[in-house]
Write a protein that holds these residues in place. Structure first.
Motif, PDB file in Angstrom:
ATOM      1  N   ALA A  86      27.329  20.849 -93.139  1.00  0.00           N
ATOM      2  CA  ALA A  86      27.922  19.899 -92.194  1.00  0.00           C
ATOM      3  C   ALA A  86      27.848  18.450 -92.665  1.00  0.00           C
ATOM      4  N   ALA A  87      26.672  18.019 -93.164  1.00  0.00           N
ATOM      5  CA  ALA A  87      26.456  16.604 -93.482  1.00  0.00           C
ATOM      6  C   ALA A  87      27.418  16.037 -94.529  1.00  0.00           C
ATOM      7  N   PRO A  88      27.555  16.654 -95.710  1.00  0.00           N
ATOM      8  CA  PRO A  88      28.458  16.053 -96.704  1.00  0.00           C
ATOM      9  C   PRO A  88      29.917  16.080 -96.299  1.00  0.00           C
ATOM     10  N   ILE A  89      30.311  17.091 -95.501  1.00  0.00           N
ATOM     11  CA  ILE A  89      31.689  17.131 -95.013  1.00  0.00           C
ATOM     12  C   ILE A  89      31.943  15.935 -94.099  1.00  0.00           C
ATOM     13  N   LEU A  90      30.997  15.687 -93.176  1.00  0.00           N
ATOM     14  CA  LEU A  90      31.113  14.523 -92.287  1.00  0.00           C
ATOM     15  C   LEU A  90      31.142  13.224 -93.086  1.00  0.00           C
ATOM     16  N   LEU A  91      30.293  13.149 -94.126  1.00  0.00           N
ATOM     17  CA  LEU A  91      30.230  11.933 -94.941  1.00  0.00           C
ATOM     18  C   LEU A  91      31.535  11.710 -95.707  1.00  0.00           C
ATOM     19  N   MET A  92      32.072  12.767 -96.314  1.00  0.00           N
ATOM     20  CA  MET A  92      33.296  12.621 -97.103  1.00  0.00           C
ATOM     21  C   MET A  92      34.483  12.223 -96.218  1.00  0.00           C
ATOM     22  N   VAL A  93      34.581  12.835 -95.032  1.00  0.00           N
ATOM     23  CA  VAL A  93      35.656  12.471 -94.108  1.00  0.00           C
ATOM     24  C   VAL A  93      35.470  11.034 -93.629  1.00  0.00           C
ATOM     25  N   GLY A  94      34.206  10.662 -93.351  1.00  0.00           N
ATOM     26  CA  GLY A  94      33.909   9.301 -92.929  1.00  0.00           C
ATOM     27  C   GLY A  94      34.238   8.278 -94.002  1.00  0.00           C
ATOM     28  N   LEU A  95      33.970   8.626 -95.267  1.00  0.00           N
ATOM     29  CA  LEU A  95      34.271   7.734 -96.383  1.00  0.00           C
ATOM     30  C   LEU A  95      35.763   7.431 -96.470  1.00  0.00           C
ATOM     31  N   ASN A  96      36.572   8.399 -96.064  1.00  0.00           N
ATOM     32  CA  ASN A  96      38.029   8.210 -96.084  1.00  0.00           C
ATOM     33  C   ASN A  96      38.483   7.212 -95.027  1.00  0.00           C
ATOM     34  N   LYS A  97      37.604   6.935 -94.046  1.00  0.00           N
ATOM     35  CA  LYS A  97      38.005   6.108 -92.907  1.00  0.00           C
ATOM     36  C   LYS A  97      37.213   4.809 -92.791  1.00  0.00           C
ATOM     37  N   THR A  98      36.365   4.525 -93.772  1.00  0.00           N
ATOM     38  CA  THR A  98      35.617   3.272 -93.766  1.00  0.00           C
ATOM     39  C   THR A  98      35.384   2.833 -95.210  1.00  0.00           C
ATOM     40  N   THR A  99      34.818   1.650 -95.408  1.00  0.00           N
ATOM     41  CA  THR A  99      34.593   1.165 -96.765  1.00  0.00           C
ATOM     42  C   THR A  99      33.360   1.838 -97.370  1.00  0.00           C
ATOM     43  N   ALA A 100      33.316   1.878 -98.706  1.00  0.00           N
ATOM     44  CA  ALA A 100      32.177   2.481 -99.393  1.00  0.00           C
ATOM     45  C   ALA A 100      30.898   1.703 -99.111  1.00  0.00           C
ATOM     46  N   ALA A 101      30.991   0.366 -99.044  1.00  0.00           N
ATOM     47  CA  ALA A 101      29.813  -0.468 -98.766  1.00  0.00           C
ATOM     48  C   ALA A 101      29.285  -0.190 -97.365  1.00  0.00           C
ATOM     49  N   ASN A 102      30.198  -0.086 -96.398  1.00  0.00           N
ATOM     50  CA  ASN A 102      29.819   0.201 -95.023  1.00  0.00           C
ATOM     51  C   ASN A 102      29.098   1.546 -94.939  1.00  0.00           C
TER      52      ASN A 102
END
Length: 297
Positions: A86-102
Motif C-alpha cells: 500500500a505505502a509505495p503505491i500511495l507515495l508514487m501516486v502522490g508524487l504525480n500530484k505534488t512536487t518532489a521537494a514537498n
C-alpha cells in the motif's frame, strides 16, 4: 553512549541517505512508468538485489550467526508485506500530484506515525521532548498539505504521501518486532512479496508495463533506496527501537529536498519555507531526544 548505540545510529543515518534519493529520482522515472508499476519494480529491485547479495554473503561465509524468521514472526511478516504494498503505491501516486521537494519533506510524518503507533500498540516509552517534536512535525505537515494557505486549498497529492507515511509507520513497528532476525532475509521477503503483490494490483488496474529500457534503472533504484536502506534500518532498530530509529532517519527528507531543488530547479513557496523551518526544529528535538536511552517495549 555505548558502541552498539553509536553503530546503530550510523546504520540509521546511512539508511536515510540511501532512501533520500528515492523521491526525486522516482519523480523522473514516473515519466516512463505508471505509479503502481513503479512501486512494484522498486520493491522487486530491493528483493532481487538483496537475494543476490545474500548469495555472495553465504559464499563468503558471512551472516552465519543471524537468526532466521520463525512461525511466530508470521503475523508481522504478513502485515509488513501488505503495508509495503500500500505505502509505495500511495507515495508514487502522490508524487504525480505534488512536487518532489514537498513529498520529500512530508516523508518526515513517518516519524509521527511510527512513534504514536509504537506507543499505543507496542508500548514503547516516548519522552516529552519527542512529543514536542511530533507536534512540530505534524504542524509542518499540515502546512505542506495546503497548496495555498490563504485559501486553504487542500493538496490531494500531499494527503496520499501522508497516508503512505502512516502505512510505513505501522510497517516500521511490524519490522521492529522481527529485528532480531536476519535483516537480509527480512528485506528479501519484503521486497519479493510486496513487489509481486503490487505488480498484480497494477496489472489488475490495467496499468501498462514500463518501457523496457527503464526497468533496470527502476530495479537499481529499488535495490539502493529500498533494499540497502531497509537492510541498514533493521540493523539500527535492534538497539534503538522503532521510534528512535525513525528519528535519526528523519534526515532523509532534507537530503531529498536538496536533491529535488538541484534536479528540478523548484522554487520554494513561502509556506514551504515556513514548513521547512518548523520541520527542522521538530527534527532537532527528535534527534536530541534520541541521544538518551533506548526505548523499551
Amino acid at each position: 553512549m555505548n558502541k552498539k548505540i553509536s553503530v546503530s545510529i550510523i546504520w540509521a543515518i546511512l539508511a536515510a541517505a540511501l532512501y533520500a534519493i528515492s523521491s526525486p529520482v522516482s519523480k523522473i522515472l514516473l515519466l516512463r512508468a505508471a505509479p503502481m508499476m513503479m512501486a512494484a519494480f522498486l520493491y522487486l529491485g530491493a528483493g532481487i538485489g538483496m537475494f543476490l547479495l545474500g548469495i555472495i554473503r553465504k559464499n563468503l561465509g558471512k551472516g552465519i550467526s543471524e537468526h532466521h524468521l520463525t512461525r511466530k514472526d508470521l503475523p508481522f511478516t504478513v502485515g509488513m508485506i501488505v503495508l509495503d504494498i500500500a505505502a509505495p503505491i500511495l507515495l508514487m501516486v502522490g508524487l504525480n500530484k505534488t512536487t518532489a521537494a514537498n513529498a520529500s519533506l512530508l516523508n518526515n510524518f513517518e516519524i509521527v506515525a511510527t512513534s504514536v503507533i509504537a506507543l499505543l500498540v507496542f508500548r514503547e516509552a516516548i519522552k516529552k521532548r519527542l512529543w514536542l517534536a511530533i507536534g512540530l512535525i505534524t504542524l509542518s505537515s499540515l502546512i505542506l498539505s495546503f497548496e495555498d494557505v490563504s485559501s486553504l486549498h487542500f493538496s490531494f497529492g500531499s494527503l496520499l504521501v501522508l497516508l503512505a507515511c502512516v502505512c510505513w509507520g505501522f510497517e516500521n513497528n511490524c519490522t521492529r518486532m522481527m529485528s532480531n532476525s536476519d535483516p537480509l532475509e527480512i528485506v528479501v521477503i519484503k521486497g519479493i512479496g510486496s513487489g509481486l503483490g503490487s505488480l498484480l494490483i497494477a496489472c489488475a488496474a490495467g496499468e501498462p508495463f514500463p518501457t523496457l529500457r527503464y526497468v533496470p534503472l527502476i530495479l537499481l533504484l529499488g535495490f539502493v533506496s529500498y533494499g540497502l536502506s531497509i537492510f541498514f534500518y533493521v540493523y539500527a532498530q535492534r538497539n534503538l527501537g522503532a521510534a528512535k530509529t525513525s528519528a535519526y532517519y528523519a534526515v532523509a527528507p532534507f537530503i531529498g529536498v536538496a536533491l529535488s531543488w538541484g534536479i528540478f530547479r523548484e522554487t520554494p513557496s513561502f509556506s514551504f519555507l515556513a514548513a521547512l523551518a518548523i520541520m527542522i526544529i521538530g527534527v532537532y528535538f527528535t534527534t536530541t531526544d534520541a541521544k538518551g536511552s533506548c526505548l523499551q517495549r
